[in-house]
Design a protein around this motif. Structure first.
Motif, PDB file in Angstrom:
ATOM      1  N   ILE A 153       0.863  -1.178   0.000  1.00 37.81           N
ATOM      2  CA  ILE A 153       0.000   0.000   0.000  1.00 37.81           C
ATOM      3  C   ILE A 153       0.900   1.228   0.000  1.00 37.81           C
ATOM      4  N   SER A 154       0.920   1.924  -1.130  1.00 40.73           N
ATOM      5  CA  SER A 154       1.939   2.952  -1.342  1.00 40.73           C
ATOM      6  C   SER A 154       1.342   4.274  -1.806  1.00 40.73           C
ATOM      7  N   GLY A 155       1.915   5.357  -1.338  1.00 41.56           N
ATOM      8  CA  GLY A 155       1.568   6.684  -1.847  1.00 41.56           C
ATOM      9  C   GLY A 155       2.338   7.020  -3.117  1.00 41.56           C
ATOM     10  N   GLY A 156       3.165   6.079  -3.588  1.00 41.35           N
ATOM     11  CA  GLY A 156       3.967   6.282  -4.803  1.00 41.35           C
ATOM     12  C   GLY A 156       3.172   5.936  -6.053  1.00 41.35           C
ATOM     13  N   MET A 157       3.908   5.719  -7.141  1.00 39.46           N
ATOM     14  CA  MET A 157       3.267   5.585  -8.446  1.00 39.46           C
ATOM     15  C   MET A 157       3.554   4.196  -9.035  1.00 39.46           C
ATOM     16  N   HIS A 158       2.509   3.606  -9.627  1.00 37.71           N
ATOM     17  CA  HIS A 158       2.666   2.284 -10.235  1.00 37.71           C
ATOM     18  C   HIS A 158       3.803   2.223 -11.250  1.00 37.71           C
ATOM     19  N   PHE A 159       4.026   3.303 -12.010  1.00 37.77           N
ATOM     20  CA  PHE A 159       4.945   3.178 -13.151  1.00 37.77           C
ATOM     21  C   PHE A 159       6.375   2.872 -12.738  1.00 37.77           C
ATOM     22  N   PHE A 160       6.769   3.275 -11.513  1.00 40.80           N
ATOM     23  CA  PHE A 160       8.118   2.875 -11.082  1.00 40.80           C
ATOM     24  C   PHE A 160       8.115   1.793  -9.999  1.00 40.80           C
ATOM     25  N   ILE A 161       6.961   1.601  -9.334  1.00 42.31           N
ATOM     26  CA  ILE A 161       6.884   0.559  -8.298  1.00 42.31           C
ATOM     27  C   ILE A 161       6.761  -0.837  -8.926  1.00 42.31           C
ATOM     28  N   ASP A 162       5.857  -0.956  -9.901  1.00 37.85           N
ATOM     29  CA  ASP A 162       5.579  -2.276 -10.475  1.00 37.85           C
ATOM     30  C   ASP A 162       6.803  -2.948 -11.104  1.00 37.85           C
ATOM     31  N   PRO A 163       7.647  -2.196 -11.847  1.00 36.90           N
ATOM     32  CA  PRO A 163       8.844  -2.860 -12.400  1.00 36.90           C
ATOM     33  C   PRO A 163       9.783  -3.408 -11.321  1.00 36.90           C
ATOM     34  N   ILE A 164       9.861  -2.713 -10.181  1.00 37.74           N
ATOM     35  CA  ILE A 164      10.710  -3.217  -9.091  1.00 37.74           C
ATOM     36  C   ILE A 164      10.093  -4.479  -8.492  1.00 37.74           C
ATOM     37  N   LEU A 165       8.788  -4.434  -8.249  1.00 36.67           N
ATOM     38  CA  LEU A 165       8.129  -5.560  -7.569  1.00 36.67           C
ATOM     39  C   LEU A 165       7.965  -6.778  -8.460  1.00 36.67           C
ATOM     40  N   SER A 166       8.122  -6.591  -9.784  1.00 37.25           N
ATOM     41  CA  SER A 166       7.984  -7.733 -10.679  1.00 37.25           C
ATOM     42  C   SER A 166       9.101  -8.761 -10.471  1.00 37.25           C
ATOM     43  N   ASP A 167      10.156  -8.373  -9.748  1.00 31.98           N
ATOM     44  CA  ASP A 167      11.234  -9.317  -9.421  1.00 31.98           C
ATOM     45  C   ASP A 167      10.862 -10.261  -8.275  1.00 31.98           C
ATOM     46  N   PHE A 168       9.705 -10.005  -7.643  1.00 32.38           N
ATOM     47  CA  PHE A 168       9.347 -10.766  -6.447  1.00 32.38           C
ATOM     48  C   PHE A 168       8.028 -11.507  -6.653  1.00 32.38           C
ATOM     49  N   THR A 169       7.834 -12.600  -5.905  1.00 33.75           N
ATOM     50  CA  THR A 169       6.587 -13.360  -6.005  1.00 33.75           C
ATOM     51  C   THR A 169       5.892 -13.428  -4.648  1.00 33.75           C
ATOM     52  N   GLY A 170       4.556 -13.490  -4.699  1.00 30.99           N
ATOM     53  CA  GLY A 170       3.800 -13.675  -3.468  1.00 30.99           C
ATOM     54  C   GLY A 170       3.082 -12.424  -2.982  1.00 30.99           C
ATOM     55  N   ILE A 171       3.044 -11.377  -3.814  1.00 33.01           N
ATOM     56  CA  ILE A 171       2.315 -10.165  -3.432  1.00 33.01           C
ATOM     57  C   ILE A 171       0.880 -10.284  -3.943  1.00 33.01           C
ATOM     58  N   GLU A 172      -0.069 -10.142  -3.037  1.00 37.85           N
ATOM     59  CA  GLU A 172      -1.489 -10.301  -3.377  1.00 37.85           C
ATOM     60  C   GLU A 172      -1.964  -9.172  -4.294  1.00 37.85           C
ATOM     61  N   ALA A 173      -1.621  -7.928  -3.955  1.00 39.02           N
ATOM     62  CA  ALA A 173      -2.004  -6.784  -4.787  1.00 39.02           C
ATOM     63  C   ALA A 173      -1.162  -5.577  -4.406  1.00 39.02           C
ATOM     64  N   VAL A 174      -1.017  -4.666  -5.366  1.00 41.89           N
ATOM     65  CA  VAL A 174      -0.276  -3.414  -5.126  1.00 41.89           C
ATOM     66  C   VAL A 174      -1.248  -2.251  -5.268  1.00 41.89           C
ATOM     67  N   TYR A 175      -1.382  -1.467  -4.212  1.00 44.69           N
ATOM     68  CA  TYR A 175      -2.195  -0.254  -4.251  1.00 44.69           C
ATOM     69  C   TYR A 175      -1.256   0.949  -4.361  1.00 44.69           C
ATOM     70  N   ALA A 176      -1.404   1.705  -5.455  1.00 40.00           N
ATOM     71  CA  ALA A 176      -0.568   2.892  -5.655  1.00 40.00           C
ATOM     72  C   ALA A 176      -1.307   3.813  -6.618  1.00 40.00           C
ATOM     73  N   ASN A 177      -0.684   4.929  -6.940  1.00 42.32           N
ATOM     74  CA  ASN A 177      -1.327   5.927  -7.799  1.00 42.32           C
ATOM     75  C   ASN A 177      -0.880   5.804  -9.246  1.00 42.32           C
ATOM     76  N   ASN A 178      -1.672   6.383 -10.134  1.00 37.36           N
ATOM     77  CA  ASN A 178      -1.326   6.411 -11.547  1.00 37.36           C
ATOM     78  C   ASN A 178      -0.749   7.765 -11.929  1.00 37.36           C
ATOM     79  N   VAL A 179      -0.077   7.787 -13.064  1.00 40.64           N
ATOM     80  CA  VAL A 179       0.394   9.045 -13.631  1.00 40.64           C
ATOM     81  C   VAL A 179      -0.165   9.159 -15.047  1.00 40.64           C
ATOM     82  N   ASP A 180      -0.703  10.327 -15.356  1.00 39.42           N
ATOM     83  CA  ASP A 180      -1.168  10.616 -16.709  1.00 39.42           C
ATOM     84  C   ASP A 180       0.045  11.107 -17.517  1.00 39.42           C
ATOM     85  N   PHE A 181       0.405  10.342 -18.545  1.00 34.59           N
ATOM     86  CA  PHE A 181       1.572  10.679 -19.377  1.00 34.59           C
ATOM     87  C   PHE A 181       1.160  11.348 -20.692  1.00 34.59           C
ATOM     88  N   SER A 182      -0.107  11.731 -20.814  1.00 37.82           N
ATOM     89  CA  SER A 182      -0.586  12.233 -22.112  1.00 37.82           C
ATOM     90  C   SER A 182      -0.115  13.651 -22.417  1.00 37.82           C
TER      91      SER A 182
END
Ligand code: ZN
Length: 215
Positions: free
Chosen positions: A95-124
């Motif tokens: 459960i993070s106040g950070g942003m999915h775009f940089f959190i998810d690539p880091i966490l993809s190295d790990f297994t066993g996380i039920e879900a990641v709650y974080a914020n999105n960034v609009d890149f448009s």
């Protein structure tokens, strides 16, 4: 009633604050005043972090992801703790106040996380625009969490909550915890406020105690 683990990301899973590292690398001069105002609490986290990311060109997205993957180190024992939680059948949420775009690539190295709650960034647009996804619910006394961690925990159903965190942004999460593991500034806060807590340095410290505390 079973347990869940609600674990902060920045400064907890990572050994240092990812957002500060990103700003120091990609907007060192422009971010300084805003960072100071967040830290001395004259600016809310939500306003401050929105301002910070709005300094960043959307074209820097991939460079930031690569920078974070290379430069930010993970607190030792993270995968071992995830394995232990699975063994004990305790769902593990980030459960993070950070942003999915940089959190998810880091966490993809790990297994066993039920879900990641974080914020999105609009890149448009030309600059990054943070989309705050988890405002405070009616129960939260703060009303200005930015990312309201206790509100997220409440959406996960009625469980006993094991919270893991490091900073002032985890204070409201700490308040809904049945068992609280703390490090750094959150330890100082819990000591000052006489909140029951278990200090840790590495995730191995939590692994050693997890089975005992949920018994
Ligand atoms: Zn809140």
């Amino acid at each position: 009633m079973g347990y869940i683990i609600a674990c902060d990301f920045d400064g907890t899973v990572t050994a240092s604050d990812t957002i500060i590292a990103i700003m120091q690398r990609f907007a060192p001069t422009d971010s300084q005043a805003t960072l100071s105002r967040i830290l001395d609490r004259t600016l809310s986290i939500q306003e401050g972090v929105t301002t910070l990311f709005n300094l960043l060109d959307t074209s820097k997205r991939q460079a930031i992801v690569e920078f974070v993957r290379q430069e930010v180190s993970i607190r030792p024992g993270f995968q071992t703790l995830l394995d232990k939680a699975q063994e004990l059948d305790i769902p593990f949420y980030i459960i993070s106040g950070g942003m999915h775009f940089f959190i998810d690539p880091i966490l993809s190295d790990f297994t066993g996380i039920e879900a990641v709650y974080a914020n999105n960034v609009d890149f448009s647009g030309e600059k990054m625009l943070v989309e705050w996804r988890y405002p405070c619910d009616d129960v939260c006394a703060s009303g200005e969490c930015g990312t309201c961690k206790p509100s997220i925990v409440r959406t996960l159903g009625s469980h006993q909550v094991i919270a893991i965190g490091d900073s002032v942004t985890d204070i409201r999460l700490a308040e809904v915890a049945d068992i609280l593991f703390t490090t750094d500034k959150l330890t100082t806060y819990a000591e000052a406020e006489a909140i029951p807590h278990i200090p840790f340095q590495t995730f191995y410290d939590i692994v050693e105690q997890l089975e005992e505390v949920v018994r």
